[in-house]
Motif scaffolding. Structure first.
Motif, PDB file in Angstrom:
ATOM      1  N   GLY A 172       0.786  -1.230   0.000  1.00  0.00           N
ATOM      2  CA  GLY A 172       0.000   0.000   0.000  1.00  0.00           C
ATOM      3  C   GLY A 172       0.814   1.272   0.000  1.00  0.00           C
ATOM      4  O   GLY A 172       0.276   2.351   0.286  1.00  0.00           O
ATOM      5  N   ILE A 173       2.122   1.176  -0.334  1.00  0.00           N
ATOM      6  CA  ILE A 173       2.957   2.385  -0.301  1.00  0.00           C
ATOM      7  C   ILE A 173       3.396   2.837  -1.697  1.00  0.00           C
ATOM      8  O   ILE A 173       4.046   3.869  -1.820  1.00  0.00           O
ATOM      9  CB  ILE A 173       4.204   2.184   0.586  1.00  0.00           C
ATOM     10  N   ALA A 174       3.052   2.083  -2.731  1.00  0.00           N
ATOM     11  CA  ALA A 174       3.387   2.524  -4.094  1.00  0.00           C
ATOM     12  C   ALA A 174       2.486   3.686  -4.491  1.00  0.00           C
ATOM     13  O   ALA A 174       1.362   3.833  -3.997  1.00  0.00           O
ATOM     14  CB  ALA A 174       3.238   1.375  -5.076  1.00  0.00           C
ATOM     15  N   GLU A 175       2.994   4.512  -5.409  1.00  0.00           N
ATOM     16  CA  GLU A 175       2.234   5.659  -5.901  1.00  0.00           C
ATOM     17  C   GLU A 175       2.053   5.548  -7.406  1.00  0.00           C
ATOM     18  O   GLU A 175       2.945   5.069  -8.113  1.00  0.00           O
ATOM     19  CB  GLU A 175       2.984   6.952  -5.618  1.00  0.00           C
ATOM     20  N   PRO A 176       0.918   6.024  -7.915  1.00  0.00           N
ATOM     21  CA  PRO A 176       0.746   6.089  -9.362  1.00  0.00           C
ATOM     22  C   PRO A 176       1.351   7.385  -9.903  1.00  0.00           C
ATOM     23  O   PRO A 176       1.283   8.430  -9.252  1.00  0.00           O
ATOM     24  CB  PRO A 176      -0.769   6.083  -9.536  1.00  0.00           C
ATOM     25  N   PHE A 177       1.924   7.301 -11.071  1.00  0.00           N
ATOM     26  CA  PHE A 177       2.436   8.489 -11.774  1.00  0.00           C
ATOM     27  C   PHE A 177       1.657   8.615 -13.073  1.00  0.00           C
ATOM     28  O   PHE A 177       1.754   7.741 -13.925  1.00  0.00           O
ATOM     29  CB  PHE A 177       3.936   8.339 -12.051  1.00  0.00           C
ATOM     30  N   PRO A 178       0.848   9.691 -13.243  1.00  0.00           N
ATOM     31  CA  PRO A 178       0.588  10.756 -12.282  1.00  0.00           C
ATOM     32  C   PRO A 178      -0.460  10.316 -11.257  1.00  0.00           C
ATOM     33  O   PRO A 178      -1.170   9.348 -11.464  1.00  0.00           O
ATOM     34  CB  PRO A 178       0.038  11.869 -13.163  1.00  0.00           C
ATOM     35  N   LYS A 179      -0.558  11.081 -10.165  1.00  0.00           N
ATOM     36  CA  LYS A 179      -1.557  10.755  -9.146  1.00  0.00           C
ATOM     37  C   LYS A 179      -2.971  10.984  -9.669  1.00  0.00           C
ATOM     38  O   LYS A 179      -3.904  10.278  -9.277  1.00  0.00           O
ATOM     39  CB  LYS A 179      -1.303  11.584  -7.887  1.00  0.00           C
ATOM     40  N   ASP A 180      -3.136  11.971 -10.542  1.00  0.00           N
ATOM     41  CA  ASP A 180      -4.454  12.271 -11.101  1.00  0.00           C
ATOM     42  C   ASP A 180      -4.585  11.614 -12.478  1.00  0.00           C
ATOM     43  O   ASP A 180      -4.928  12.264 -13.463  1.00  0.00           O
ATOM     44  CB  ASP A 180      -4.683  13.777 -11.190  1.00  0.00           C
ATOM     45  N   TYR A 181      -4.298  10.324 -12.543  1.00  0.00           N
ATOM     46  CA  TYR A 181      -4.276   9.628 -13.833  1.00  0.00           C
ATOM     47  C   TYR A 181      -5.668   9.604 -14.474  1.00  0.00           C
ATOM     48  O   TYR A 181      -6.701   9.702 -13.803  1.00  0.00           O
ATOM     49  CB  TYR A 181      -3.743   8.202 -13.666  1.00  0.00           C
ATOM     50  N   GLN A 182      -5.653   9.445 -15.791  1.00  0.00           N
ATOM     51  CA  GLN A 182      -6.885   9.344 -16.560  1.00  0.00           C
ATOM     52  C   GLN A 182      -7.127   7.892 -16.965  1.00  0.00           C
ATOM     53  O   GLN A 182      -6.278   7.021 -16.742  1.00  0.00           O
ATOM     54  CB  GLN A 182      -6.802  10.238 -17.795  1.00  0.00           C
ATOM     55  N   ARG A 183      -8.280   7.640 -17.541  1.00  0.00           N
ATOM     56  CA  ARG A 183      -8.615   6.301 -18.039  1.00  0.00           C
ATOM     57  C   ARG A 183      -8.827   6.342 -19.546  1.00  0.00           C
ATOM     58  O   ARG A 183      -9.206   7.381 -20.091  1.00  0.00           O
ATOM     59  CB  ARG A 183      -9.859   5.755 -17.325  1.00  0.00           C
ATOM     60  N   ASP A 184      -8.548   5.212 -20.185  1.00  0.00           N
ATOM     61  CA  ASP A 184      -8.667   5.167 -21.644  1.00  0.00           C
ATOM     62  C   ASP A 184     -10.085   4.782 -22.046  1.00  0.00           C
ATOM     63  O   ASP A 184     -11.000   4.681 -21.213  1.00  0.00           O
ATOM     64  CB  ASP A 184      -7.625   4.213 -22.225  1.00  0.00           C
ATOM     65  N   GLY A 185     -10.291   4.552 -23.351  1.00  0.00           N
ATOM     66  CA  GLY A 185     -11.616   4.238 -23.860  1.00  0.00           C
ATOM     67  C   GLY A 185     -12.185   2.934 -23.359  1.00  0.00           C
ATOM     68  O   GLY A 185     -13.409   2.716 -23.418  1.00  0.00           O
TER      69      GLY A 185
END
Length: 245
Positions: free
Chosen positions: A223-236
């Motif tokens: 539970g300590i990994a981070e997504p890059f970017p934090k405000d990621y988007q989603r694809d189609g």
């Protein structure tokens, strides 16, 4: 003794034989195992739910490629200094599904702003990107995460980019691989595991990258990994477009 009831965690890297998979139990790098899977379905079979797979391959494909790529690539590059070139911009899904280079370039040119074609290096990854894209669903995101080895090494190296390149002129570089091997040993891998005789179709760089990715799978599981970017988007398809570290 390793806890055999703990979930399996996997770092996955594409290789000539298919996929190099480093398996560890809940982050116990000293008991790591290397497996080769012919396709991504076989990779999923190696790691039953609730295990985590951290794979070095784009997941979540844009409809159109904008100037500097997905937000995931842009966010990762900011941390990699001289290693930025290792993070390429994945083209549109329509381009990825083209099976010949000329068509891929034409479609990529039509679906990018500003218009651009596809590098040969990127094109050669398309079959593996299609493998994952054909299997991925939003539900499978609980198990399968996109990672990138250089961002993984940045995280493992105290958030400092590696000073030596892993490849020079598209060939594996001994000094760069040695530097990454030493870092992995400091993170718990045994020298014997990292120096093992490799099966046909798996290079030393594939093993080292998969081993680093497995340690990011440990961070994800903890539970300590981070997504890059934090405000990621989603694809189609509803898939997140984020690189984890």
């Amino acid at each position: 003794m390793p806890d055999l009831t703990a979930p399996l965690l996997a770092g996955v890297d594409g290789c000539r034989a298919g996929w190099a998979v480093v398996l560890i139990r809940d982050g116990e790098a000293g008991t790591a195992r290397l497996r080769i899977a012919g396709d991504f379905s076989a990779v999923l079979d190696l790691v039953p739910d609730p295990g985590i797979l951290a794979v070095d391959m784009p997941i979540g494909l844009p409809d159109r490629l904008l100037a500097r790529g997905r937000g995931a690539e842009q966010a990762a590059r900011r941390h990699l200094e001289d290693r930025q070139s290792s993070v390429f911009a994945v083209p549109s899904r329509d381009a990825v599904y083209c099976e010949d280079y000329s068509s891929a370039c034409d479609v990529a040119f039509q679906t990018s702003e500003p218009p651009r074609k596809v590098s040969k290096q990127c094109f050669y990854l398309f079959p593996k990107i299609r493998e994952i894209d054909g299997l991925m669903t939003p539900d499978l995101e609980m198990r399968v995460y996109e990672v990138h080895p250089e961002l993984a090494f940045w995280r493992l190296n105290g958030e400092q980019a590696m000073s030596l390149p892993k490849k020079v002129k598209s060939r594996a570089s001994g000094p760069g691989l040695d530097q990454r091997r030493e870092l992995l040993v400091s993170c718990g891998y045994s020298p014997e595991f990292l120096d093992q005789k490799l099966p046909s179709g798996c290079g030393r760089d594939d093993l080292i990258d998969a081993a680093a990715n497995a340690l990011i799978a440990k961070r994800i599981h903890s539970g300590i990994a981070e997504p890059f970017p934090k405000d990621y988007q989603r694809d189609g398809k509803g898939l997140r477009m984020a690189i984890w570290a």
